[in-house]
Design a protein around this motif. Structure first.
Motif, PDB file in Angstrom:
ATOM      1  N   MET A   1       1.040  -1.159  -0.005  1.00  0.00           N
ATOM      2  CA  MET A   1      -0.128  -0.520   0.031  1.00  0.00           C
ATOM      3  C   MET A   1       0.942   1.164  -0.244  1.00  0.00           C
ATOM      4  SD  MET A   1      -3.384  -0.675  -0.051  1.00  0.00           S
ATOM      5  CE  MET A   1      -3.109  -2.508  -1.234  1.00  0.00           C
ATOM      6  N   ALA A   2       0.389   1.894  -1.096  1.00  0.00           N
ATOM      7  CA  ALA A   2       0.732   3.399  -1.110  1.00  0.00           C
ATOM      8  C   ALA A   2       0.781   4.417  -0.465  1.00  0.00           C
ATOM      9  CB  ALA A   2       0.954   4.298  -2.047  1.00  0.00           C
ATOM     10  N   LYS A  36       9.481  19.412   7.932  1.00  0.00           N
ATOM     11  CA  LYS A  36       8.897  17.848   8.562  1.00  0.00           C
ATOM     12  C   LYS A  36       7.738  17.849   7.552  1.00  0.00           C
ATOM     13  CE  LYS A  36       5.514  19.326  11.820  1.00  0.00           C
ATOM     14  NZ  LYS A  36       5.007  19.589  13.484  1.00  0.00           N
ATOM     15  N   VAL A  37       6.773  18.057   6.650  1.00  0.00           N
ATOM     16  CA  VAL A  37       6.064  17.457   6.348  1.00  0.00           C
ATOM     17  C   VAL A  37       6.589  17.372   5.109  1.00  0.00           C
ATOM     18  CG1 VAL A  37       4.591  17.589   4.021  1.00  0.00           C
ATOM     19  CG2 VAL A  37       4.061  18.575   6.960  1.00  0.00           C
ATOM     20  N   MET A  38       7.521  17.038   4.396  1.00  0.00           N
ATOM     21  CA  MET A  38       8.519  16.686   3.348  1.00  0.00           C
ATOM     22  C   MET A  38       9.345  15.423   3.762  1.00  0.00           C
ATOM     23  SD  MET A  38       7.563  18.854   0.813  1.00  0.00           S
ATOM     24  CE  MET A  38       8.685  18.715  -1.024  1.00  0.00           C
ATOM     25  N   ALA A  39       9.467  15.784   4.833  1.00  0.00           N
ATOM     26  CA  ALA A  39      10.840  14.657   5.912  1.00  0.00           C
ATOM     27  C   ALA A  39       9.681  13.643   5.791  1.00  0.00           C
ATOM     28  CB  ALA A  39      11.374  15.417   6.710  1.00  0.00           C
ATOM     29  N   VAL A  40       8.555  14.238   6.591  1.00  0.00           N
ATOM     30  CA  VAL A  40       7.992  12.716   6.747  1.00  0.00           C
ATOM     31  C   VAL A  40       7.050  11.753   4.887  1.00  0.00           C
ATOM     32  CG1 VAL A  40       5.635  11.184   7.226  1.00  0.00           C
ATOM     33  CG2 VAL A  40       6.720  13.346   8.530  1.00  0.00           C
ATOM     34  N   ALA A  41       7.254  12.756   3.710  1.00  0.00           N
ATOM     35  CA  ALA A  41       6.822  12.847   2.910  1.00  0.00           C
ATOM     36  C   ALA A  41       7.829  11.246   2.094  1.00  0.00           C
ATOM     37  CB  ALA A  41       6.548  13.388   2.062  1.00  0.00           C
ATOM     38  N   LYS A  42       9.036  12.046   2.094  1.00  0.00           N
ATOM     39  CA  LYS A  42       9.998  11.246   1.427  1.00  0.00           C
ATOM     40  C   LYS A  42      10.640   9.853   2.142  1.00  0.00           C
ATOM     41  CE  LYS A  42      13.621  13.753  -0.973  1.00  0.00           C
ATOM     42  NZ  LYS A  42      14.497  14.400  -0.801  1.00  0.00           N
ATOM     43  N   ALA A  43      10.206  10.332   3.159  1.00  0.00           N
ATOM     44  CA  ALA A  43      10.641   8.847   4.465  1.00  0.00           C
ATOM     45  C   ALA A  43       9.256   7.374   4.497  1.00  0.00           C
ATOM     46  CB  ALA A  43      10.736   9.173   6.392  1.00  0.00           C
ATOM     47  N   LEU A  44       8.580   8.348   3.784  1.00  0.00           N
ATOM     48  CA  LEU A  44       7.139   7.112   3.683  1.00  0.00           C
ATOM     49  C   LEU A  44       6.919   7.126   2.038  1.00  0.00           C
ATOM     50  CD1 LEU A  44       6.310   7.067   5.951  1.00  0.00           C
ATOM     51  CD2 LEU A  44       4.341   8.508   5.693  1.00  0.00           C
TER      52      LEU A  44
ATOM     53  N   MET B 112       4.609   7.850 -14.648  1.00  0.00           N
ATOM     54  CA  MET B 112       3.514   5.970 -14.167  1.00  0.00           C
ATOM     55  C   MET B 112       2.992   5.448 -12.909  1.00  0.00           C
ATOM     56  SD  MET B 112       3.224   5.389 -17.243  1.00  0.00           S
ATOM     57  CE  MET B 112       4.696   5.225 -18.687  1.00  0.00           C
ATOM     58  N   GLY B 113       4.017   6.446 -11.799  1.00  0.00           N
ATOM     59  CA  GLY B 113       3.314   5.289 -10.737  1.00  0.00           C
ATOM     60  C   GLY B 113       2.507   6.974 -10.650  1.00  0.00           C
ATOM     61  N   GLU B 114       2.157   8.483 -10.574  1.00  0.00           N
ATOM     62  CA  GLU B 114       1.255   9.362 -10.143  1.00  0.00           C
ATOM     63  C   GLU B 114       0.013   8.840 -10.338  1.00  0.00           C
ATOM     64  OE1 GLU B 114       3.206  12.784 -10.781  1.00  0.00           O
ATOM     65  OE2 GLU B 114       4.112  12.813  -9.538  1.00  0.00           O
ATOM     66  N   ARG B 115       0.164   8.156 -11.642  1.00  0.00           N
ATOM     67  CA  ARG B 115      -0.785   7.423 -12.460  1.00  0.00           C
ATOM     68  C   ARG B 115      -1.832   7.092 -12.391  1.00  0.00           C
ATOM     69  NH1 ARG B 115      -3.151  11.476 -15.034  1.00  0.00           N
ATOM     70  NH2 ARG B 115      -1.933  12.871 -15.792  1.00  0.00           N
ATOM     71  N   ARG B 116      -0.659   5.962 -11.459  1.00  0.00           N
ATOM     72  CA  ARG B 116      -1.665   4.602 -10.730  1.00  0.00           C
ATOM     73  C   ARG B 116      -1.351   3.465 -12.027  1.00  0.00           C
ATOM     74  NH1 ARG B 116       0.619   6.938  -6.806  1.00  0.00           N
ATOM     75  NH2 ARG B 116      -0.620   7.200  -4.751  1.00  0.00           N
ATOM     76  N   LEU B 138       8.068   0.357  -7.466  1.00  0.00           N
ATOM     77  CA  LEU B 138       6.999   1.375  -8.070  1.00  0.00           C
ATOM     78  C   LEU B 138       5.666   0.450  -7.290  1.00  0.00           C
ATOM     79  CD1 LEU B 138       7.337   3.559  -8.983  1.00  0.00           C
ATOM     80  CD2 LEU B 138       6.814   2.620 -12.369  1.00  0.00           C
ATOM     81  N   GLY B 139       6.960  -1.004  -6.973  1.00  0.00           N
ATOM     82  CA  GLY B 139       6.153  -1.963  -6.800  1.00  0.00           C
ATOM     83  C   GLY B 139       4.352  -2.376  -7.245  1.00  0.00           C
TER      84      GLY B 139
END
Lengths: 334, 334
Positions: A1-2, A36-44, B112-116, B138-139
């Motif tokens: 899950m993305a 903070k948000v950017m960091a989390v986004a990247k981390a996830l 392609m990833g963003e377009r899922r 991309l999974g």
DNA sequence: TTGTATGCGTTATCAG
DNA sequence: CTGATAACGCATACAA
């Protein structure tokens, strides 16, 4: 899950609204939260979901392209023009074939409708009344490339096939050819077939040359069509000194059959093609041909559609100039 | 504003759930409501929104295709195989160029990833470590066509370039050629360049022919590259009797320059191409070439990806057989 | 500067 | 057989 913006929001301890803001950098938040948000986004490993975006924004940033085929150089150049341009403007292209004789055109348009493409480009397929209805009922900007309809409300970009053919044949006449054949045009094709035939006959007539219907070998735009036509000329023992072809591939077919029968091009027979597609300069001898600016048509058409999407302005039809590219397949008779 | 199932529900006096059921004909409703719903849907010109569907179903029924270009017959055939197949299976294809040297590959994959997209097909682009990481992260199921990486977890379909080249050169040797040039391969291209060069040199060595590095003219797969190579051979006054080319377009370039210099193919010099793309049978003389089953590669690759999407099974790499297509560009020496 | 709440068009899970 | 209703992932108007 993305990961989703919810995940980011939870982990970063902010709201989804804030996440959305920094992701799209809309401004209006302090640097800390941004970091903070950017960091989390990247981390996830967050990656935005364009489909979800499309849903709320009611726009998919997508352009649909429908063409009969992609295996000829002709279409390759056009689609490249389209893809390059749409990419530059942040649009994706979704491609579908219309089938050999536009047989899949309805399904194709339906598909584009369901995908909610923002704009549509249709290349080289002849549209009949029901198809036109379906097309306009989509309610999105569209343009036709290298084809047109008999209605006013369907904008297109194409060359004037009649006068392009006229130019080609006149060139042959100017080189003192008087017995000129024509190959590869389908008289039932009112877009790219009969106009080219008419251009051919009119050029002949305007220069006092009688039109001999036996010298017109109808057919498709394919290499095989050209071969067949030349075989027919040979069987007829036609005394032609030149052939005007409705496409470059037809011209190559003509030249191929000439080669097999030890007929020299251009010494024994001259050949003029149509399209100036990639194959025309690769042939032996290099092919004299009528140029359609393929890549530019793709680019231009794409630009028009994007403009229409963004400014909601109407698209004007445009007849673009053709040009004769002189190479080595025509001999000047004395 | 396009009609939605809500509109239909309201007009038909049923719930959206019911509308959804009959639209997707899931059964479990009486004929009357079905008729009513269908009638209203038609009256309102309803068209389902694939994006919204995708959102809840977590699947877009879309396959992404990334290729360097679409202007050569080579890619045209492949994309046709892909499009036909995906269409048959209810998938749409979204196409993007990777740029000339895969320069846009990261943006392309990201898009392609963003377009899922549900699956991804990458044609002929050499993937480096970071790109491979991005790809696998991309999974989603993917396959490489006519390219590969040095990792196990990146499935591909391609021919064995080394042995295909070997086959071509051996054919030349079997026809008693001893001084054979090679054109159009880039030694730095570890996928489609050096293997072909190696196949060429090994065939020579195995038959007791010394390898002369001056006879290897590196370059790209283009027509121009072929022309340049032949010009070099001429300037070198190389005493070659044959040239093995890394692509059909290179071969046409060779033949074109031969023509300009009144060197006859195959009488003075023999030429073998690579790809068996559409241009190879249109050349004069028709080109003897190593066939890669392009359309089938597209079809097969697409099939594999779809299977992987639906059954979540792994995709196996596959080396497909090549084949020498003998036409008229090689002369048998005595 | 940030959060809450709502809706985009659809499917799907419950009840009824 | 049918209807509420809650998601799906995101953007945005409105509040705070």
């Amino acid at each position: 899950m993305a990961a989703t913006i919810k995940d980011i929001a939870r982990v970063a301890g902010v709201s989804t609204a804030t996440v959305s803001r920094v992701i799209n950098n809309l401004g209006g938040y302090n640097e800390e939260t941004e970091k903070k948000v950017m960091a989390v986004a990247k981390a996830l490993g967050y990656r935005k979901n364009e489909n979800a975006r499309s849903l709320v924004q009611k726009s998919t940033n997508t352009i649909g392209v429908i063409m009969p085929d992609v295996t000829t150089a002709f279409y390759g150049d056009i689609i490249k023009g389209i893809e390059d341009t749409s990419y530059e403007h942040g649009y994706s292209v979704i491609l579908t074939h219309a089938g050999s004789h536009g047989s899949r055109i309805h399904e194709s348009m339906n598909l584009m409708g369901e995908r909610r493409v923002d704009g549509l480009i249709i290349v080289s397929v002849e549209l009949h009344e029901t198809a036109i209805e379906a097309l306009t009922s989509l309610g999105i900007p569209f343009i036709l490339l290298s084809t047109k309809t008999n209605r006013e409300d369907t904008p297109y970009i194409k060359v004037d096939d009649y006068s392009a053919a006229y130019t080609a044949v006149k060139y042959l006449i100017d080189n003192n050819h008087r017995s000129i054949g024509m190959a590869g045009a389908n008289p039932d094709d009112s877009i790219a077939g009969s106009p080219r035939i008419n251009g051919y006959t009119q050029a002949l007539l305007d220069h006092g040359i009688k039109v001999d219907l036996n010298l017109i070998k109808p057919g498709g735009f394919s290499f095989e069509s050209g071969k067949t036509a030349m075989q027919a000329f040979i069987e007829d023992e036609a005394s032609i000194t030149a052939v005007f072809c409705a496409s470059d591939e037809v011209a190559l077919g003509i030249m191929s059959t000439c080669f097999e029968n030890e007929i020299s091009v251009p010494n024994d027979i001259s050949v003029v093609g149509y399209d100036n597609s990639k194959v025309s300069h690769m042939s032996i001898p290099p092919l004299t041909t009528v140029a359609q600016p393929l890549y530019e048509m793709g680019r231009e058409g794409c630009l028009e559609v994007i403009a229409a999407i963004q400014n909601k302005c109407k698209i004007e039809s445009k007849v673009i100039p053709h040009e004769l590219v002189v190479r080595k397949s025509v001999k000047k008779l004395t």
